[in-house]
Design an enzyme around this catalytic site. Structure first.
Site, PDB file in Angstrom:
ATOM      1  N   ARG A  18      -2.421  -1.925  -3.666  1.00 15.55           N
ATOM      2  CA  ARG A  18      -3.618  -1.113  -3.498  1.00 15.55           C
ATOM      3  C   ARG A  18      -3.491   0.095  -4.429  1.00 15.55           C
ATOM      4  O   ARG A  18      -2.480   0.801  -4.403  1.00 15.55           O
ATOM      5  CB  ARG A  18      -3.726  -0.628  -2.059  1.00 15.55           C
ATOM      6  CG  ARG A  18      -4.907   0.289  -1.871  1.00 15.55           C
ATOM      7  CD  ARG A  18      -4.910   0.917  -0.495  1.00 15.55           C
ATOM      8  NE  ARG A  18      -6.096   1.731  -0.350  1.00 15.55           N
ATOM      9  CZ  ARG A  18      -6.124   2.870   0.313  1.00 15.55           C
ATOM     10  NH1 ARG A  18      -5.048   3.333   0.895  1.00 15.55           N
ATOM     11  NH2 ARG A  18      -7.248   3.554   0.405  1.00 15.55           N
ATOM     12  N   ARG A  34     -10.946  15.919   6.867  1.00 19.64           N
ATOM     13  CA  ARG A  34     -11.730  16.324   5.689  1.00 19.64           C
ATOM     14  C   ARG A  34     -13.142  16.730   6.091  1.00 19.64           C
ATOM     15  O   ARG A  34     -13.738  16.106   6.965  1.00 19.64           O
ATOM     16  CB  ARG A  34     -11.827  15.175   4.677  1.00 19.64           C
ATOM     17  CG  ARG A  34     -10.518  14.857   4.007  1.00 19.64           C
ATOM     18  CD  ARG A  34     -10.658  13.675   3.047  1.00 19.64           C
ATOM     19  NE  ARG A  34      -9.493  12.820   3.153  1.00 19.64           N
ATOM     20  CZ  ARG A  34      -9.514  11.494   3.004  1.00 19.64           C
ATOM     21  NH1 ARG A  34     -10.631  10.863   2.737  1.00 19.64           N
ATOM     22  NH2 ARG A  34      -8.406  10.811   3.126  1.00 19.64           N
ATOM     23  N   GLU A  94      -8.272  -4.872   4.941  1.00 20.28           N
ATOM     24  CA  GLU A  94      -8.096  -4.546   3.524  1.00 20.28           C
ATOM     25  C   GLU A  94      -6.947  -5.339   2.910  1.00 20.28           C
ATOM     26  O   GLU A  94      -7.014  -5.730   1.752  1.00 20.28           O
ATOM     27  CB  GLU A  94      -7.861  -3.035   3.378  1.00 20.28           C
ATOM     28  CG  GLU A  94      -9.116  -2.231   3.681  1.00 20.28           C
ATOM     29  CD  GLU A  94      -8.858  -0.748   3.903  1.00 20.28           C
ATOM     30  OE1 GLU A  94      -8.407  -0.384   5.009  1.00 20.28           O
ATOM     31  OE2 GLU A  94      -9.099   0.036   2.983  1.00 20.28           O
ATOM     32  N   ASN A 121       0.876  -1.173   0.000  1.00 14.84           N
ATOM     33  CA  ASN A 121       0.000   0.000   0.000  1.00 14.84           C
ATOM     34  C   ASN A 121       0.914   1.223   0.000  1.00 14.84           C
ATOM     35  O   ASN A 121       1.388   1.648   1.052  1.00 14.84           O
ATOM     36  CB  ASN A 121      -0.894  -0.053   1.240  1.00 14.84           C
ATOM     37  CG  ASN A 121      -1.868   1.116   1.298  1.00 14.84           C
ATOM     38  OD1 ASN A 121      -1.783   2.048   0.491  1.00 14.84           O
ATOM     39  ND2 ASN A 121      -2.785   1.066   2.244  1.00 14.84           N
ATOM     40  N   HIS A 174     -12.534   3.309  -0.425  1.00 16.48           N
ATOM     41  CA  HIS A 174     -12.546   2.308   0.651  1.00 16.48           C
ATOM     42  C   HIS A 174     -13.259   1.034   0.198  1.00 16.48           C
ATOM     43  O   HIS A 174     -13.782   0.269   1.018  1.00 16.48           O
ATOM     44  CB  HIS A 174     -13.289   2.814   1.918  1.00 16.48           C
ATOM     45  CG  HIS A 174     -12.598   3.905   2.667  1.00 16.48           C
ATOM     46  ND1 HIS A 174     -13.290   4.923   3.292  1.00 16.48           N
ATOM     47  CD2 HIS A 174     -11.300   4.152   2.888  1.00 16.48           C
ATOM     48  CE1 HIS A 174     -12.434   5.737   3.881  1.00 16.48           C
ATOM     49  NE2 HIS A 174     -11.213   5.295   3.644  1.00 16.48           N
TER      50      HIS A 174
END
Ligand code: AMP
Length: 393
Positions: free
Chosen positions: A76, A226, A369, A11, A165
């Site tokens: 990823r 965010r 993940e 990742n 996601h």
């Protein structure tokens, strides 16, 4: 006599590379780590050096990149656009396709591309697979994916809701079905992925039909830094009245907003501590965060019609009983009754936190993940080996 069964999951972010080595014969984690501060003082200079560090660490643990046990590398990749809707074996053409998507994900795709290039240089003979964060959301119906702007303009610039996601939403929605003892096809789930980034998705029978993130990971829920949903006119206002430039506003909304913007902290643990001391800003941040969550739960309940489960995952979702309680309290009309005792119990396993009698189950499911990426990668890169492993156990 089994074949190579190990998958290295990479990742690659802008300033870090996270990695895990997983043996797909038994899905055991053999190694994991992170190389941080890439290009920063005290860190390695670039991604090439970062991947060399990963390779050294793996070698030190006796399973280096040159190991014959390594079946594939899974990467990823944040943005797959409309082109990549499933895990994809990486070729020069695929890599070029991922690079073409950089304008849609300028903060993420360049690092993903660099990670892929370096890994391919280190092991050019090995199958490498791109697993896209957007792929699980590619099933969104047009009614959910389209923004209500001029169609020609939207199409020219690729403006639509892509969602992110996706690997987490896919993994967690399936794990929720398993927890309920049902097949994914028979279960409707609202997944709340609440980490530093946060997103919600509505999954009908294993198929994603709505999600809170959009063209970029900025839309939707309140996140660590965010803003999530905003009236787009806020941007014009900041430009015209505040005299701010585009990059400045981009930084404000992506890096200095959300919980951090509201109270100066983006970690829910710190916010909890400050709330207990009566800190008003921390309380406000929590309240805005939870209010937005409830809105999405209500909206996605209506989108799905029938909801079997609402599942919390990621750092906040898995650990904050207070957020879960505040988000779902008093929703009896939607069929949701929490069990405060179950909800308060900490744990690392997938579990139910709703009352026995609650028509809608509320679950906490730790996301994984990396395992999802490894499964996707192995399924694509080593189907023959996979069959061997499947039949040997
Ligand atoms: P993630 O992006 O999934 O790693 O989630 C990171 C976030 O999870 C952190 O910023 C924290 O706000 C939150 N978090 C981690 N542990 C806890 C905890 N015990 N209680 C509340 N929030 C937590």
């Amino acid at each position: 006599m089994s074949g190579a069964t190990r998958v290295l999951v990479l990742n690659s972010g802008s300033s870090s590379v996270k990695y895990q080595l997983i043996d797909m014969a038994d899905e055991q984690r053999l190694a994991s780590g992170v190389v941080e501060r890439i290009g920063e003082p005290g860190g390695v200079p670039d991604h090439t050096h970062a991947l060399r560090e990963v390779a050294l660490d793996l070698k030190a643990r006796g399973s280096g990149l040159d190991s014959p046990d390594l079946a594939a590398v899974g990467h990823r990749v944040v943005h797959g656009g409309t082109r990549f809707t499933a895990p994809t074996l990486i070729t020069d053409e695929v890599l070029a396709g991922i690079e073409e998507l950089v304008p849609l994900a300028p903060l993420h795709n360049p690092a993903n591309v660099t990670g892929i290039k370096v890994a391919r240089e280190l092991r050019p003979d090995l199958p490498q697979v791109a697993v896209f964060d957007t792929a699980f959301h590619s099933t969104l119906p047009e009614a959910a994916a389209r923004y209500a702007i001029d169609t020609a303009t939207a199409d020219r610039y690729g403006i639509r809701r892509y969602g992110f996601h996706g690997t987490s939403h896919a993994y967690v929605s399936r794990a929720t079905a398993a927890l309920l003892g049902k097949e994914p096809a028979d279960v409707n789930v609202i997944v709340l992925h609440l980490g530093n980034g946060a997103s919600a998705s509505a999954v009908r029978g294993g198929v994603c039909v709505d999600t809170s993130m959009g063209l970029t990971p900025l839309e939707g829920l309140v996140m660590g830094t965010r803003s999530g949903d905003l009236d787009p006119a806020v941007v014009f206002h900041l430009e015209r009245v505040g005299g701010m430039g585009t990059d400045e506003i981009d930084t404000l909304l992506n890096k200095k907003s959300g919980l951090l913007g509201l109270c100066g902290a983006n970690d829910m643990r710190e916010i909890g501590r400050r709330m207990a001391e009566g800190d008003k800003a921390a309380q406000l941040a929590f309240d805005v965060y939870v209010h937005r969550l409830r809105r999405y739960v209500g909206a996605f309940s209506a989108v799905l019609g029938r909801v079997d489960a609402i599942t919390f995952t990621a750092g906040v979702g898995e650990n904050s009983a207070a957020v879960r309680e505040a988000a779902l309290s008093g929703l009896h009309n939607l069929g949701v009754t929490m069990d405060p005792v179950r909800n308060a119990v900490r744990g690392s396993a997938a579990r139910l936190v709703s009352a026995e009698t609650s028509p809608v189950a509320v679950a906490v499911v730790p996301t994984d993940e990396e395992l999802e990426i490894a499964r996707d990668t192995y399924g694509l890169a080593a189907p023959a080996d996979k069959n061997l492993a499947d039949h040997s156990g």
